[in-house]
Design a protein around this motif. Structure first.
Motif, mmCIF file in Angstrom:
data_model
loop_
_atom_site.group_PDB
_atom_site.id
_atom_site.type_symbol
_atom_site.label_atom_id
_atom_site.label_comp_id
_atom_site.label_asym_id
_atom_site.label_seq_id
_atom_site.Cartn_x
_atom_site.Cartn_y
_atom_site.Cartn_z
ATOM 1 N N VAL A 1 -7.815 -7.304 -4.460
ATOM 2 C CA VAL A 1 -8.346 -6.203 -3.648
ATOM 3 C C VAL A 1 -9.862 -6.253 -3.772
ATOM 4 C CG1 VAL A 1 -8.485 -3.698 -3.340
ATOM 5 C CG2 VAL A 1 -6.295 -4.748 -3.952
ATOM 6 N N THR B 1 -15.838 4.294 -1.044
ATOM 7 C CA THR B 1 -16.493 4.193 -2.344
ATOM 8 C C THR B 1 -17.906 3.636 -2.220
ATOM 9 O OG1 THR B 1 -14.382 3.890 -3.502
ATOM 10 C CG2 THR B 1 -16.371 3.139 -4.647
ATOM 11 N N LEU C 1 -13.593 -0.627 -9.900
ATOM 12 C CA LEU C 1 -12.752 0.327 -9.179
ATOM 13 C C LEU C 1 -11.617 0.806 -10.084
ATOM 14 C CD1 LEU C 1 -12.358 -1.545 -5.752
ATOM 15 C CD2 LEU C 1 -13.923 0.353 -6.278
ATOM 16 N N VAL D 1 -2.000 3.472 -5.643
ATOM 17 C CA VAL D 1 -2.307 3.462 -4.210
ATOM 18 C C VAL D 1 -1.995 2.090 -3.622
ATOM 19 C CG1 VAL D 1 -4.138 3.718 -2.476
ATOM 20 C CG2 VAL D 1 -4.084 5.239 -4.468
ATOM 21 N N ILE D 2 -2.328 1.047 -4.390
ATOM 22 C CA ILE D 2 -2.023 -0.323 -3.966
ATOM 23 C C ILE D 2 -1.329 -1.048 -5.115
ATOM 24 C CG2 ILE D 2 -2.950 -2.534 -3.171
ATOM 25 C CD1 ILE D 2 -5.359 -1.011 -2.052
ATOM 26 N N LEU E 1 -10.865 4.913 -1.250
ATOM 27 C CA LEU E 1 -11.247 3.579 -1.693
ATOM 28 C C LEU E 1 -12.277 2.986 -0.741
ATOM 29 C CD1 LEU E 1 -11.040 0.843 -3.147
ATOM 30 C CD2 LEU E 1 -8.912 0.423 -1.884
ATOM 31 N N TYR E 2 -12.000 3.057 0.538
ATOM 32 C CA TYR E 2 -12.891 2.441 1.527
ATOM 33 C C TYR E 2 -14.271 3.089 1.523
ATOM 34 C CZ TYR E 2 -14.098 -0.131 5.754
ATOM 35 O OH TYR E 2 -14.700 -0.996 6.649
ATOM 36 N N ILE F 1 -5.969 4.779 1.812
ATOM 37 C CA ILE F 1 -7.065 3.947 1.294
ATOM 38 C C ILE F 1 -8.426 4.558 1.641
ATOM 39 C CG2 ILE F 1 -5.720 1.815 1.398
ATOM 40 C CD1 ILE F 1 -7.447 1.225 4.017
ATOM 41 N N VAL G 1 0.853 -1.191 0.000
ATOM 42 C CA VAL G 1 0.000 0.000 0.000
ATOM 43 C C VAL G 1 0.885 1.236 0.000
ATOM 44 C CG1 VAL G 1 -1.832 1.241 1.222
ATOM 45 C CG2 VAL G 1 -1.783 -1.272 1.259
ATOM 46 N N LYS H 1 -5.740 2.238 -9.979
ATOM 47 C CA LYS H 1 -4.754 2.674 -8.985
ATOM 48 C C LYS H 1 -4.938 1.958 -7.656
ATOM 49 C CE LYS H 1 -7.420 6.728 -7.394
ATOM 50 N NZ LYS H 1 -7.389 8.208 -7.256
ATOM 51 N N TYR H 2 -6.096 1.356 -7.450
ATOM 52 C CA TYR H 2 -6.366 0.645 -6.198
ATOM 53 C C TYR H 2 -5.969 -0.827 -6.252
ATOM 54 C CZ TYR H 2 -9.016 4.788 -4.819
ATOM 55 O OH TYR H 2 -9.389 6.074 -4.500
ATOM 56 N N ASN H 3 -5.484 -1.272 -7.386
ATOM 57 C CA ASN H 3 -4.960 -2.641 -7.514
ATOM 58 C C ASN H 3 -4.145 -2.661 -8.795
ATOM 59 O OD1 ASN H 3 -4.432 -5.370 -7.413
ATOM 60 N ND2 ASN H 3 -6.551 -6.034 -7.699
#
Length: 340
Positions: free
Chosen positions: A168, A132, A215, A256-257, A129-130, A126, A122, A218-220
């Motif tokens: 993710v 969302t 998603l 991000v992740i 993301l959380y 987040i 990470v 960038k989050y995975n």
């Protein structure tokens, strides 16, 4: 995209699933998560253990305590016993299936959670993301258009239909319980004789088809996607156009992740993964800081480094090799595990 109600006092729930074999990678991921999310007031970490030893649990607890976070372990026991039929995970560790049982083994007070694979790092907050909004969807996931055609066919997906990576997962566990999602998973996997190419991932895609929120990448961000062009990914699956070129460029520029997907893993000796130093940095902060890298694949890693650069200049070459060797690698891994 984000939920309207005030999120400041809500506990952020994080889930990992692991056994001893992946505990060190989990520790690196956990340290990176906690170091880059100090601003989140309340955060609980849940480890879905597939027989993890007390020693490894203690090491992870040390990481969490460094940041004054609460870490709880939910023991899954023998995962194969949780299925009413025999399962064949095609060489993947059975612990990968642990995420499917989250709504059953976690407290009912955990109504929303972010699941992370152990092989992630990470790099930022987040929070967005959380928060969302999932709407009518049951889970948020990032698209993976590079899956093999045989994998799509096995679950009845069309070439241009969105397929998602399970590394993710933004889970609406409240709805998972209400709508008996675990039963859906078990029924779906059972309808395929407990044997799918990407066991948990195929099951989630198939059972929750039409109920998955896309998603941003960038989050995975898959580290091997550094060697792909956006046009190549969009050409593989038209649904990827929903992601958009700018979102893909943003992910490559500021993920991000990070998800260490593919064969070129940073814990293998001789690897040239562009993002390997981030993994090494965070691993060095954990009780696993002296963990030795896997030996015996140095030449293979060198070949991957050459292949990545050649195929970036000539994307059709990568696809040609992938289509001919990809499934053989999966089956080879399965055979190695059986004889290991």
């Amino acid at each position: 995209m984000n939920r309207n109600r005030d999120q400041k006092q809500e506990t952020v729930n994080i889930i990992y699933a692991s056994n001893d074999g992946y505990a060190g990678h989990l520790a690196a991921s956990l340290y990176s998560l906690l170091e880059n999310n100090r601003n989140i007031k309340e955060m609980d970490i849940y480890i879905l253990s597939a027989g993890m030893s007390r020693k490894c649990q203690k090491g992870l607890l040390e990481v969490a305590e460094t940041f004054h976070r609460r870490l709880l372990v939910a023991e899954l026991g023998e995962l194969r016993d949780r299925f009413p039929y025999e399962v064949d995970t095609r060489g993947f560790d059975i612990s990968a299936m642990g995420r499917l049982f989250a709504p059953k083994v976690l407290p009912e007070s955990v109504e929303r959670a972010l699941y992370l694979d152990c092989d992630t790092i990470v790099c930022g907050s987040i929070r967005s993301l959380y928060d969302t909004e999932l709407g009518n969807c049951l889970v948020g996931m990032v698209m993976e258009p590079t899956v093999y055609e045989a994998m799509r066919e096995a679950i009845g997906f069309e070439r241009d239909e969105a397929y998602y990576n399970s590394g993710v997962l933004l889970m609406d566990l409240k709805q998972w319980r209400r709508q008996k999602v675990l039963d859906r998973f078990l029924d779906y996997y059972g309808s395929h004789q407990g044997r799918l190419f990407a066991c948990d991932q195929d099951t989630i895609n198939g059972a929750l088809r039409g109920r998955i929120r896309t998603l941003p990448p960038k989050y995975n961000y898959f580290t091997n996607y550094r060697y792909f062009h956006y046009r190549t990914l969009a050409g593989l699956c038209r649904a990827y156009e929903e992601v958009g070129k700018e979102a893909f460029k943003e992910a490559a520029r500021s993920p991000v992740i990070l998800h260490y997907l593919g064969d070129e893993r940073p814990w293998i000796r001789g690897n040239h993964n562009h993002f390997r130093r981030l993994y090494e940095y965070y691993l060095g902060k954990t009780p696993w800081k002296n963990m030795e890298k896997q030996r015996g694949k140095e030449l293979y890693m060198q070949a991957w480094w050459i292949f990545n650069h050649v195929s970036f200049l000539c994307p059709p070459f990568r696809l040609w090799i992938s289509r001919r060797l990809g499934m053989k690698v999966i089956d080879g891994r399965r055979k190695d595990k059986k004889h290991g």
